[in-house]
Design an enzyme around this catalytic site. Sequence first.
Site, short mmCIF file in Angstrom:
data_model
loop_
_atom_site.label_atom_id
_atom_site.label_comp_id
_atom_site.label_asym_id
_atom_site.label_seq_id
_atom_site.Cartn_x
_atom_site.Cartn_y
_atom_site.Cartn_z
N ASN A 1 -12.06 16.18 -0.64
CA ASN A 1 -13.99 14.45 -0.77
C ASN A 1 -14.78 15.35 -1.22
OD1 ASN A 1 -13.74 12.05 -2.12
ND2 ASN A 1 -14.68 11.32 0.55
N THR A 2 -15.92 14.26 -2.01
CA THR A 2 -17.08 14.79 -1.65
C THR A 2 -17.54 13.54 -1.53
OG1 THR A 2 -19.16 15.18 -2.87
CG2 THR A 2 -17.45 14.22 -4.28
N HIS A 3 -18.23 13.68 -0.19
CA HIS A 3 -19.58 12.64 0.76
C HIS A 3 -21.18 12.72 0.04
CE1 HIS A 3 -20.04 9.05 3.47
NE2 HIS A 3 -20.84 9.78 3.59
N GLY B 1 -8.63 9.94 7.85
CA GLY B 1 -9.19 9.38 8.93
C GLY B 1 -10.63 9.46 7.46
N ASP C 1 -13.85 9.66 5.91
CA ASP C 1 -14.60 11.06 5.86
C ASP C 1 -14.97 11.68 7.47
OD1 ASP C 1 -15.69 10.07 3.45
OD2 ASP C 1 -16.86 9.18 4.11
N ARG D 1 1.32 -0.97 -0.05
CA ARG D 1 0.00 0.24 0.14
C ARG D 1 0.76 1.77 -0.19
NH1 ARG D 1 -5.44 0.14 -0.15
NH2 ARG D 1 -6.85 2.20 0.79
N ASP E 1 -8.53 14.38 6.23
CA ASP E 1 -6.87 13.04 7.13
C ASP E 1 -7.29 12.27 6.72
OD1 ASP E 1 -9.96 12.94 7.94
OD2 ASP E 1 -9.26 14.39 9.53
C1 GRF Z 1 -21.07 10.28 -4.65
O1 GRF Z 1 -22.34 10.84 -4.23
C2 GRF Z 1 -19.79 9.96 -3.89
O2 GRF Z 1 -20.44 11.13 -2.85
C3 GRF Z 1 -19.68 8.71 -3.26
O3 GRF Z 1 -19.64 8.75 -4.97
C4 GRF Z 1 -21.09 9.05 -5.33
C5 GRF Z 1 -19.53 9.40 -6.70
O4 GRF Z 1 -20.36 9.37 -7.84
N1 GRF Z 1 -18.85 8.68 -2.63
P1 GRF Z 1 -19.46 9.98 -9.25
O5 GRF Z 1 -18.74 9.08 -9.98
O6 GRF Z 1 -19.25 11.21 -9.40
O7 GRF Z 1 -20.98 9.60 -10.02
#
Ligand code: GRF
Length: 201
Positions: free
Chosen positions: A108-110, A144, A146, A66, A142
């Site tokens: 990151n988007t969650h 962790g 999310d 890794r 970071d």
């Molecule tokens: C997003 O909703 C993100 O939050 C999640 O996976 C999705 C990715 O969607 N972790 P995409 O690949 O951008 O369509």
Amino acid sequence: MTSKLVVLVSGSGSNLQALIDACRDPGYGAEVAAVGADRDGTFGLERAEDAGIPTFVRKVRDFPDRDAWDAALTETVASYEPDIVVSAGFLKLCGPRFLEAFPGRYINTHNSLLPAFPGMNGPGEALAAGVKLAGATLFICDSGVDTGPIIAQSAVPVEDDDTVETLTERIKEAERAQLVDSVGRMVRDGWTVEGRRVRLG
Ligand code: GRF
């Protein structure tokens, strides 16, 4: 000055597409310099190729461990000299070397309103918990899962007849708008991080 983004994907890349589309406007202030993935054949890579954006793939299994993967990913991403690295549906946790290379600049988007429902199944867990508001969180990574400082959040209602699929789609729509808006503000106006608090502008 146009800022450079490197976007990391593992899946369909709809968030990536929203950024690519936004970057077509010179006033947006950013360009997608490269798109990376941890696997072959994702639709996200195809979207990048269609837009003429350089792509790269770094698979964990191609490296002895890794740490070696993390080093290779860091080196490749750094070679594009990004101002911001965006994890958009990238299903890997990056290691310490990566985080140190892009301090406060790896985001990151969650698909949940963190700190509720971190991990792989945000919309499903929101539905199971019976919450009435779900949504999306953009945050600075970071070490962790999310857990990093929050840049922006958008809420959407949970409807009585929602399935995981319908809720996921509603969240993703808000998520894409939030990502485009926040990254644009970050590159144009800057941002600061003080402890857990992130301020744009
Ligand atoms: C997003 O909703 C993100 O939050 C999640 O996976 C999705 C990715 O969607 N972790 P995409 O690949 O951008 O369509």
